[in-house]
Scaffold this motif. Sequence first.
Motif, mmCIF file in Angstrom:
data_model
loop_
_atom_site.group_PDB
_atom_site.id
_atom_site.type_symbol
_atom_site.label_atom_id
_atom_site.label_comp_id
_atom_site.label_asym_id
_atom_site.label_seq_id
_atom_site.Cartn_x
_atom_site.Cartn_y
_atom_site.Cartn_z
ATOM 1 N N GLY A 123 27.746 44.305 68.012
ATOM 2 C CA GLY A 123 27.682 45.567 67.363
ATOM 3 C C GLY A 123 28.732 46.521 67.786
ATOM 4 N N LYS A 124 29.646 46.095 68.668
ATOM 5 C CA LYS A 124 30.955 46.702 69.150
ATOM 6 C C LYS A 124 32.174 46.745 68.252
ATOM 7 N N MET A 125 32.138 45.961 67.260
ATOM 8 C CA MET A 125 33.276 45.942 66.139
ATOM 9 C C MET A 125 32.875 45.606 64.963
ATOM 10 N N ARG A 126 33.448 45.958 63.847
ATOM 11 C CA ARG A 126 33.299 45.539 62.632
ATOM 12 C C ARG A 126 34.593 45.097 61.695
ATOM 13 N N VAL A 127 34.321 43.870 60.960
ATOM 14 C CA VAL A 127 35.121 43.190 60.652
ATOM 15 C C VAL A 127 35.638 43.806 58.859
ATOM 16 N N LEU A 128 36.544 44.117 58.648
ATOM 17 C CA LEU A 128 37.037 44.654 57.475
ATOM 18 C C LEU A 128 37.408 43.362 56.377
ATOM 19 N N LEU A 129 38.056 42.351 56.823
ATOM 20 C CA LEU A 129 38.325 41.168 55.893
ATOM 21 C C LEU A 129 38.839 40.117 56.724
ATOM 22 N N SER A 130 38.719 38.851 56.112
ATOM 23 C CA SER A 130 39.084 37.729 56.656
ATOM 24 C C SER A 130 40.308 37.176 55.887
ATOM 25 N N PHE A 131 41.122 36.393 56.470
ATOM 26 C CA PHE A 131 42.068 35.354 55.829
ATOM 27 C C PHE A 131 41.618 34.065 55.460
ATOM 28 N N SER A 185 58.620 32.067 53.851
ATOM 29 C CA SER A 185 57.767 33.014 52.972
ATOM 30 C C SER A 185 57.101 33.892 53.545
ATOM 31 N N LEU A 186 56.525 33.552 54.545
ATOM 32 C CA LEU A 186 55.384 34.577 55.194
ATOM 33 C C LEU A 186 56.098 35.542 55.946
ATOM 34 N N VAL A 187 57.006 34.932 56.817
ATOM 35 C CA VAL A 187 58.023 35.975 57.702
ATOM 36 C C VAL A 187 58.833 36.975 56.503
ATOM 37 N N ASP A 188 59.152 36.508 55.378
ATOM 38 C CA ASP A 188 59.933 37.201 54.592
ATOM 39 C C ASP A 188 58.976 38.314 54.031
ATOM 40 N N ARG A 189 57.545 38.047 53.705
ATOM 41 C CA ARG A 189 56.561 39.147 53.183
ATOM 42 C C ARG A 189 56.389 39.945 54.173
ATOM 43 N N GLU A 205 51.471 47.763 50.539
ATOM 44 C CA GLU A 205 52.459 48.730 50.355
ATOM 45 C C GLU A 205 51.841 50.114 51.182
ATOM 46 N N ILE A 206 51.491 49.840 52.659
ATOM 47 C CA ILE A 206 51.254 50.720 53.572
ATOM 48 C C ILE A 206 52.294 50.491 54.624
ATOM 49 N N GLU A 207 52.566 51.398 55.671
ATOM 50 C CA GLU A 207 53.083 51.315 56.763
ATOM 51 C C GLU A 207 52.262 51.403 58.053
ATOM 52 N N ILE A 208 52.371 50.459 58.699
ATOM 53 C CA ILE A 208 51.461 50.415 60.063
ATOM 54 C C ILE A 208 52.364 50.240 61.228
ATOM 55 N N THR A 209 51.745 50.619 62.563
ATOM 56 C CA THR A 209 52.295 50.335 63.719
ATOM 57 C C THR A 209 51.584 49.296 64.362
ATOM 58 N N HIS A 210 52.628 48.086 64.766
ATOM 59 C CA HIS A 210 52.256 47.161 65.269
ATOM 60 C C HIS A 210 52.247 47.403 66.832
ATOM 61 N N VAL A 211 51.075 46.868 67.829
ATOM 62 C CA VAL A 211 51.196 47.143 69.114
ATOM 63 C C VAL A 211 51.084 45.627 69.613
ATOM 64 N N GLY A 212 51.715 45.061 70.265
ATOM 65 C CA GLY A 212 51.661 43.607 70.505
ATOM 66 C C GLY A 212 51.252 43.864 72.288
ATOM 67 N N GLU A 271 51.515 42.164 59.400
ATOM 68 C CA GLU A 271 52.498 42.958 58.776
ATOM 69 C C GLU A 271 52.492 42.382 57.059
ATOM 70 N N ALA A 272 52.090 41.064 56.869
ATOM 71 C CA ALA A 272 52.244 40.631 55.533
ATOM 72 C C ALA A 272 51.150 41.505 54.869
ATOM 73 N N LEU A 273 50.003 41.613 55.246
ATOM 74 C CA LEU A 273 49.082 42.403 54.554
ATOM 75 C C LEU A 273 49.405 43.803 54.228
ATOM 76 N N ALA A 274 50.125 44.367 55.330
ATOM 77 C CA ALA A 274 50.643 45.931 55.001
ATOM 78 C C ALA A 274 51.707 45.869 54.075
ATOM 79 N N GLY A 275 52.432 44.918 53.704
ATOM 80 C CA GLY A 275 53.719 44.874 52.900
ATOM 81 C C GLY A 275 53.044 44.451 51.476
ATOM 82 N N MET A 276 51.914 43.840 51.425
ATOM 83 C CA MET A 276 51.215 43.700 50.143
ATOM 84 C C MET A 276 50.434 44.806 49.613
#
Length: 327
Positions: free
Chosen positions: A220-228, A316-320, A180-187, A173-178
């Motif tokens: 080879g089943k998944m590809r990582v786009l970024l790390s934190f 602050s993370l929850v707020d972001r 400026e995109i809208e995602i759908t979270h599936v827990g 959610e924080a990445l999406a906010g930064m």
Amino acid sequence: MRLLGGGLRRGIIAAALLAGQCLIATAQEAYPTRSIRLLVGFAAGGATDVTFRKLGELASKQLGQPIIIENKPGAGATLAPSTMAKTEKPDGYTVAVATAGLLRYPYMQKVDWDPIKDFTWIAGLGGYSFALAVNADSPLKNIGDLIAYAKENPGKVTIATAGAGTTMHLLAEALAGMAEIEITHVGYRGSSEAGTAVLGGHTMATVDAVGTILPNIESGKMRVLLSFDAQPTDWLRGVPTAKSLGYDLVYPAPYGLVGPKDMPAPIVDKLYQAFKAAAESDEYRKLLETLKQTEWHRAPREYEQWAKEFYVSERSLVDRAKLLRQP
């Protein structure tokens, strides 16, 4: 019948109190005399479950009693420790895993427990690395592709995690906010379910502990786009960090062991020493390397002080992530 004199009565009371204190001290010295329950707030099979099964196995050798793992996922991984805090005695026979969610969830939901005062902070034991990954067959080759798709298709990027309120959810959610995109979270109930959803094409991406998704990356089943992570890592060669892409999201999330409040110091020390020895063992360090987790040791007082400071900073993370609960 003659009544006892005041001095004699006081002496009897003092003797009884002293005897009681001696019994308590003896019980604490003998601890543990039976098995210990360790509550884990994640489903079986995920990185946290694997981590604490090994720690429990190694610590039990130090304590001379078995440590029984009980999985109790839910409420952003806080169901296990919060249930323990409200229902169990501080006798050292029921303890729980504490992750960052314990110090975050009260900002997201109204709770009937205090994240600091209702716990005895026993030991800081390690930390996670997190990453965002997609199915290897996904047309999203990098984070730029994902962001572009999300902007063209608001809400259609689905990101699976181990559950609402978890660190994985907050990072998504924080990445999406930064960005400026809208995602759908599936827990889901755990990391294994979230990973299966991505591999099965039911969701487009997942945020999870690197150690959990690494087998799918290596196969080879998944590809990582970024790390934190703060810096690029050897096990994710060529993968950018969120920070390197301009997003202020560096998030090593420590984990540790807590008990109900007011645990006697001798029992806390025995647990700390046992789990410290487990965490410092070659066997456990080998597991850390396999799971791509980090060493992070804190003694009881240090761990509690860290928790107090981390609790303040988590807001602050929850707020972001735009998940602060309304008053």
